[in-house]
Design an enzyme around this catalytic site. Structure first.
Site, PDB file in Angstrom:
ATOM      1  N   ILE A 185       0.860  -1.176   0.000  1.00 35.67           N
ATOM      2  CA  ILE A 185       0.000   0.000   0.000  1.00 35.67           C
ATOM      3  C   ILE A 185       0.898   1.227   0.000  1.00 35.67           C
ATOM      4  O   ILE A 185       2.044   1.176   0.440  1.00 35.67           O
ATOM      5  CB  ILE A 185      -0.997   0.023   1.190  1.00 35.67           C
ATOM      6  CG1 ILE A 185      -0.266  -0.104   2.522  1.00 35.67           C
ATOM      7  CG2 ILE A 185      -2.027  -1.076   1.047  1.00 35.67           C
ATOM      8  CD1 ILE A 185      -1.214  -0.068   3.717  1.00 35.67           C
ATOM      9  N   ASP A 186       0.384   2.326  -0.502  1.00 37.80           N
ATOM     10  CA  ASP A 186       1.187   3.532  -0.661  1.00 37.80           C
ATOM     11  C   ASP A 186       1.677   4.078   0.682  1.00 37.80           C
ATOM     12  O   ASP A 186       1.058   3.841   1.722  1.00 37.80           O
ATOM     13  CB  ASP A 186       0.369   4.623  -1.356  1.00 37.80           C
ATOM     14  CG  ASP A 186      -0.074   4.225  -2.750  1.00 37.80           C
ATOM     15  OD1 ASP A 186       0.595   3.364  -3.353  1.00 37.80           O
ATOM     16  OD2 ASP A 186      -1.088   4.768  -3.217  1.00 37.80           O
ATOM     17  N   ARG A 187       2.739   4.842   0.627  1.00 35.58           N
ATOM     18  CA  ARG A 187       3.291   5.455   1.830  1.00 35.58           C
ATOM     19  C   ARG A 187       2.236   6.251   2.585  1.00 35.58           C
ATOM     20  O   ARG A 187       2.130   6.163   3.816  1.00 35.58           O
ATOM     21  CB  ARG A 187       4.460   6.388   1.454  1.00 35.58           C
ATOM     22  CG  ARG A 187       5.044   7.137   2.647  1.00 35.58           C
ATOM     23  CD  ARG A 187       6.109   8.114   2.205  1.00 35.58           C
ATOM     24  NE  ARG A 187       5.548   9.165   1.365  1.00 35.58           N
ATOM     25  CZ  ARG A 187       6.262  10.135   0.800  1.00 35.58           C
ATOM     26  NH1 ARG A 187       7.578  10.170   0.969  1.00 35.58           N
ATOM     27  NH2 ARG A 187       5.684  11.046   0.060  1.00 35.58           N
TER      28      ARG A 187
ATOM     29  N   THR B  85      -0.997   5.963   2.500  1.00 40.76           N
ATOM     30  CA  THR B  85      -2.219   5.212   2.765  1.00 40.76           C
ATOM     31  C   THR B  85      -1.991   4.401   4.033  1.00 40.76           C
ATOM     32  O   THR B  85      -0.914   3.836   4.231  1.00 40.76           O
ATOM     33  CB  THR B  85      -2.549   4.263   1.598  1.00 40.76           C
ATOM     34  OG1 THR B  85      -2.768   5.032   0.416  1.00 40.76           O
ATOM     35  CG2 THR B  85      -3.789   3.429   1.888  1.00 40.76           C
TER      36      THR B  85
ATOM     37  N   ARG C  89      -6.808   5.331  -6.399  1.00 42.27           N
ATOM     38  CA  ARG C  89      -6.554   6.750  -6.661  1.00 42.27           C
ATOM     39  C   ARG C  89      -6.746   7.081  -8.141  1.00 42.27           C
ATOM     40  O   ARG C  89      -7.381   8.076  -8.494  1.00 42.27           O
ATOM     41  CB  ARG C  89      -5.136   7.101  -6.197  1.00 42.27           C
ATOM     42  CG  ARG C  89      -4.917   6.893  -4.699  1.00 42.27           C
ATOM     43  CD  ARG C  89      -3.453   6.899  -4.326  1.00 42.27           C
ATOM     44  NE  ARG C  89      -2.845   8.196  -4.589  1.00 42.27           N
ATOM     45  CZ  ARG C  89      -1.536   8.418  -4.507  1.00 42.27           C
ATOM     46  NH1 ARG C  89      -0.701   7.429  -4.207  1.00 42.27           N
ATOM     47  NH2 ARG C  89      -1.054   9.622  -4.744  1.00 42.27           N
TER      48      ARG C  89
END
Length: 303
Positions: free
Chosen positions: A136-138, A140, A237
């Site tokens: 998962i994104d930084r 998020t 996103r």
């Protein structure tokens, strides 16, 4: 050496693209290097990177043993939601990078997992991403699963591929969506100009499907539940931005102006469902919305 067998599920797909899509942790360039070393065979014959596969072809992949991980374990606090001998599930906070990358050589979730788990993490995903099954994104927050052995890693990766590993997110999107539920089915690939971004790419992108449901409506914003059918980089996103409803706080795919009090996009990985790779038990894990997300909802409710 680790030998894996995969079955082609797309007619005419290039061998390198197939390997990059199916083998956990294998990039397109790494797949091409593997093919150059005759590391993948169809009916006993080595595949070349531009060979086309037929639907149902069986591909035997021989992966080299994982290299020792040149990473330093770091005592970074972890919010452990579940852990046993085969896997660990953590609730990742906003701001924590999942694995080392340019600009982030340490201080990552991987460094924390190495400290917490010792040398028990799976080596399938390579020296920089031991144990990491999905990312998962930084910016998020939420649930992320890591495997402690190769058997568990392969089983969980197979569930990702056949969509039986379910990931449910909560998000706040800008604007009001007309329907109460819907699906965005649009392939995603690298942005043609900005290679740090992703974009809808109908011709060369990889299949991507996001199902969304409205949880609450506010003036100018919508609280959503999003269920991933696939797991592409920045998928939620990109998909929501593509239908005109970027995530609140997403300065990459939405407004470039940061939202006061919000460190990143308003996106939280709330729920995981999967079959335990060793016991066969159906697992459902959930973590509550973090305080910052709850504060956003309360603020919107007062507008």
């Amino acid at each position: 050496m680790t030998v894996q067998t995969w079955r082609a599920d797309r007619e005419g797909e290039r061998a390198d693209a197939f390997l990059a899509r199916c083998v956990p942790g294998l990039t397109r360039s790494a797949a091409q290097r593997l093919l150059e070393r005759e590391g993948a065979r169809r009916a006993g014959v080595p595949l070349r990177k531009n060979d086309r596969l037929s639907l149902g072809d069986t591909v035997e992949v021989t992966l080299p043993e994982p290299e020792p991980v040149p990473l330093v374990p770091q005592n970074i606090p972890l919010d452990v939601v579940y852990e046993d001998a085969d896997l660990i599930v953590v609730n990742k906070p906003v701001g924590l990078v999942v694995h080392p990358a340019p600009g982030h050589p340490d201080g990552t979730l991987v460094n924390a997992l190495l400290y917490h788990c010792g040398d028990t993490l799976s080596g399938i995903n390579g020296e920089l991403r031991p144990g990491i099954v999905h990312r998962i994104d930084r910016d998020t927050s939420g649930l992320l699963i890591a495997a402690k052995n190769d058997r568990a890693h392969l089983a969980l990766a197979a569930q990702l591929q056949d969509h039986s590993l379910s990931r449910v997110y909560e998000a706040v999107a800008v604007g009001g969506l007309r329907e109460d539920a819907g699906t965005v089915d649009a392939p995603i690939g690298r942005h043609p100009v900005n290679r740090k971004k992703m974009a809808i790419d109908p011709r060369g992108g990889r299949a991507a499907v996001t199902h969304w449901t409205v949880l609450a409506r506010f003036s100018g914003y919508t609280h959503l539940e999003c269920r991933l059918e696939t797991g592409r980089t920045h998928q939620i996103r990109v998909h929501l931005a593509s239908i005109g409803h970027p995530l609140l706080g997403d300065t990459v795919y939405g407004s470039k102006k940061p939202v006061p009090g919000l460190a990143g996009q308003c996106l939280h990985a709330r729920r995981l469902r999967f079959v335990h790779p060793a016991t066969g038990q159906r697992m459902e894990l959930e973590c509550p919305l973090p305080a910052w997300f709850q504060a956003v909802l309360e603020r919107l409710g007062r507008m």
